[in-house]
Write a protein that holds these residues in place. Structure first.
Motif, PDB file in Angstrom:
ATOM      1  N   VAL A  86       0.812  -1.217   0.000  1.00  0.00           N
ATOM      2  CA  VAL A  86       0.000   0.000   0.000  1.00  0.00           C
ATOM      3  C   VAL A  86       0.844   1.266   0.000  1.00  0.00           C
ATOM      4  O   VAL A  86       0.316   2.350   0.141  1.00  0.00           O
ATOM      5  N   GLY A  87       2.138   1.136  -0.143  1.00  0.00           N
ATOM      6  CA  GLY A  87       3.008   2.302  -0.178  1.00  0.00           C
ATOM      7  C   GLY A  87       4.327   2.031   0.499  1.00  0.00           C
ATOM      8  O   GLY A  87       4.763   0.886   0.610  1.00  0.00           O
ATOM      9  N   THR A  88       4.948   3.100   0.948  1.00  0.00           N
ATOM     10  CA  THR A  88       6.221   2.987   1.657  1.00  0.00           C
ATOM     11  C   THR A  88       6.162   3.832   2.915  1.00  0.00           C
ATOM     12  O   THR A  88       5.319   4.713   3.058  1.00  0.00           O
ATOM     13  N   THR A  89       7.075   3.537   3.805  1.00  0.00           N
ATOM     14  CA  THR A  89       7.194   4.307   5.032  1.00  0.00           C
ATOM     15  C   THR A  89       8.656   4.391   5.424  1.00  0.00           C
ATOM     16  O   THR A  89       9.484   3.624   4.925  1.00  0.00           O
ATOM     17  N   SER A  90       8.957   5.310   6.289  1.00  0.00           N
ATOM     18  CA  SER A  90      10.318   5.490   6.770  1.00  0.00           C
ATOM     19  C   SER A  90      10.421   4.887   8.165  1.00  0.00           C
ATOM     20  O   SER A  90       9.586   5.160   9.021  1.00  0.00           O
TER      21      SER A  90
END
Length: 184
Positions: A86-90
């Motif tokens: 569903v996306g990326t995160t840090s």
């Protein structure tokens, strides 16, 4: 005459109550043997194994005897796992251990150099993980108990994700809900 009126009034109320709660299911088992069997294609095989293990532990805590292997228990716990990017995160990168090193010139004094951690981060994929458990009597299609949970996380620690999802699902066992449980 009085008994007939109460039957006439009581029967429609019982039908309305059963229509509101959905189809009546048999009570979930509290004793007996159960096999935990992952179903379908797992999105992450390590996560599927962690979920199956967490389900087995939760069923054992409920008083059921978990039997390894498929087709051996009186009851069957089907574990359905699905996931989607569903996306990326840090996420923060774990710093190396702090270390102190001697420095300076020998004999003229000395100093100590300390390597301090920095606040580094990395980009990781963010995934929606959905877990569904269906408890059935072996050889029958009727579902005795079911629960669904979903979380959106960076999949780095499969055991933690599995533990959190299963704990949320078994929090109210043997009662069940048709809702999907959201796990932060």
């Amino acid at each position: 005459m009085r008994r007939t009126r109460s039957l006439i009034v009581g029967l429609p109320l019982a039908l309305i109550a059963s229509a509101m709660t959905g189809p009546l299911m048999a009570a979930p088992p509290e004793t007996g043997t159960v096999s935990v069997e992952p179903q379908g294609n797992a999105h992450h095989t390590a996560l599927a194994a962690a979920c199956a293990e967490a389900v087995a532990q939760a069923l054992a805590k409920q008083g059921l005897t978990v039997i390894d292997g498929t087709g051996h228990g009186r009851y069957l716990a089907e574990v359905h796992l699905s996931g989607a990017d569903v996306g990326t995160t840090s996420v923060a990168v774990r710093p190396d251990k702090m270390s102190a090193m001697p420095g300076g010139i020998v004999g003229v004094g000395g100093n100590v150099s300390v390597v301090l951690p920095t606040s580094k981060s990395k980009i990781v994929p963010l995934q929606q993980v959905r877990l569904e458990i269906r408890l059935k009597k072996r050889g029958e299609s009727a579902v005795l108990w079911q629960a669904r949970a979903v979380t959106v996380r960076a999949v780095e620690n499969e055991a933690e994700i599995a533990s959190d999802l299963v704990a949320a699902m078994f929090r109210t066992y043997p009662s069940q809900s048709e809702d999907v449980i959201g796990v932060p």
